[in-house]
Scaffold this motif. Structure first.
Motif, short mmCIF file in Angstrom:
data_model
loop_
_atom_site.label_atom_id
_atom_site.label_comp_id
_atom_site.label_asym_id
_atom_site.label_seq_id
_atom_site.Cartn_x
_atom_site.Cartn_y
_atom_site.Cartn_z
N ASP A 142 0.92 -1.18 0.07
CA ASP A 142 0.22 -0.15 -0.29
C ASP A 142 0.98 1.39 -0.09
O ASP A 142 0.89 1.86 1.03
CB ASP A 142 -0.81 0.00 1.28
CG ASP A 142 -1.95 -1.36 1.34
OD1 ASP A 142 -2.00 -1.94 0.42
OD2 ASP A 142 -2.79 -1.21 2.45
N LYS B 118 -0.72 -8.37 -1.16
CA LYS B 118 -2.22 -7.87 -1.38
C LYS B 118 -1.92 -6.30 -1.76
O LYS B 118 -1.91 -5.26 -0.77
CB LYS B 118 -2.76 -8.00 -0.08
CG LYS B 118 -4.36 -7.51 -0.07
CD LYS B 118 -5.04 -7.84 1.16
CE LYS B 118 -4.78 -7.29 2.29
NZ LYS B 118 -5.20 -5.85 2.56
N ARG C 202 1.53 -1.55 6.40
CA ARG C 202 2.57 -0.39 6.95
C ARG C 202 3.69 -1.31 7.55
O ARG C 202 4.80 -0.58 7.55
CB ARG C 202 1.81 0.38 8.02
CG ARG C 202 0.91 1.48 6.92
CD ARG C 202 0.10 2.37 7.62
NE ARG C 202 -0.99 1.55 8.04
CZ ARG C 202 -2.03 1.94 8.87
NH1 ARG C 202 -2.14 3.38 9.24
NH2 ARG C 202 -3.07 1.11 9.18
#
Ligand SMILES: O=C(O)c1cc(=O)[nH]c(=O)n1[C@@H]1O[C@H](COP(=O)(O)O)[C@@H](O)[C@H]1O
Length: 267
Positions: free
Chosen positions: A23, A54, A238
């Motif tokens: 991400d 993912k 994260r």
């Protein structure tokens, strides 16, 4: 690829139950090229410790067209490394629009092997996603009980249980001991509820987001797994990508530590 089978084989052969979230946050980088390179470096560093990856679509969509190009490259690099790709899009819409989402994210040029989907519009609206996933050997992961504290506004109260019952039924033709094309998202932040959802959906792979940054810890997740240590993927984004700023060695170490923590919980 058969997503559920490939992930389970990776879990058993590499002894890992970790899903690494990719991400990339635009604000952490000088420019899109810096973001691209760091994300690919983190992917390569974490790959030996991951059962799958993912990417969350929002972070790529936020960059516009260059973001989609980066996403394609991340998906392609993951496949080269042998990693199944679970796209986190949480898509859901009326059936005909759902079919277009399914085409885009499960069969198109940016497609993943699996996609997260939102059941709020009704179970029939999940059908186009499931049909596309089955046609390509992929999977969908349906939101059952999300990791955020405010999920309780709408989830639980029999609603999550109803979604779980639909998932169980959708996987009913899957032979015992295997996992079907319909997985379930259950937040790792709800350790006290994992046993219940494991039991309600015996043939569903559970995706457990919330490891690390949202406070969930590997040792609390045992109840989501079957006795052989299969059946669930614990996910951290994260806590791996930005384990210590942009230090890729720290990302590698974080992925390894999370993998080891999850394995320790299986003993
Ligand atoms: O479907 C998801 O992956 C998801 C479901 C959920 O209940 N909670 C949740 O945090 N996620 C996603 O998992 C990732 C969590 O990121 P970290 O908190 O950085 O590990 C984000 O991409 C979220 O969008």
């Amino acid at each position: 690829m058969d997503f559920a089978r490939t992930v389970t084989e990776r879990t058993l052969h590499l002894n890992t139950r970790l899903c690494v979230g990719l991400d990339p946050r635009a604000g952490a980088y000088r420019d899109p090229e810096h973001l691209r390179q760091h994300t690919l470096d983190v992917l390569e560093a974490a790959a030996p410790y991951a059962a799958c990856v993912k990417p969350q679509l929002a972070f790529y969509e936020a960059l516009g067209l260059p973001g989609l190009q980066i996403l394609e490259e991340v998906c392609s690099a993951a496949r080269t490394l042998g990693l199944p790709v679970l796209l986190d899009g949480k898509r859901g819409d009326i059936g005909s629009t759902a079919a277009a989402y399914a085409q885009g994210w499960l069969t198109g040029p940016h497609a993943g092997d699996a996609l997260t989907v939102n059941p709020f519009l009704g179970f029939q609206t999940l059908r186009p996603f499931l049909d596309a996933a089955i046609a390509h050997g992929g999977a969908i992961f349906v939101l059952v009980k999300t990791s955020n504290p405010d999920q309780a506004d709408l989830q639980g109260h029999g609603v999550s249980e109803k979604v779980a019952a639909w998932i169980s039924e959708a996987n009913s033709e899957t032979p015992a001991g295997r996992y079907g094309p319909v997985g379930a998202v259950v937040g790792a932040t709800h350790p006290g509820e994992l046993a219940k959802y494991r039991e309600l959906m015996p043939r569903a792979l559970l995706l457990l987001p919330g490891l690390g940054a949202q406070g969930a810890a590997p040792q609390d997740l045992r109840a989501a797994f079957h006795s052989g240590g299969t059946g669930a993927l614990a996910s951290a984004s994260r806590a791996v990508q930005y384990a210590d700023g942009l230090d890729v060695r720290a990302s590698r170490e974080a992925a390894k530590a999370l993998r080891d923590g999850l394995n320790g919980a299986m003993d």
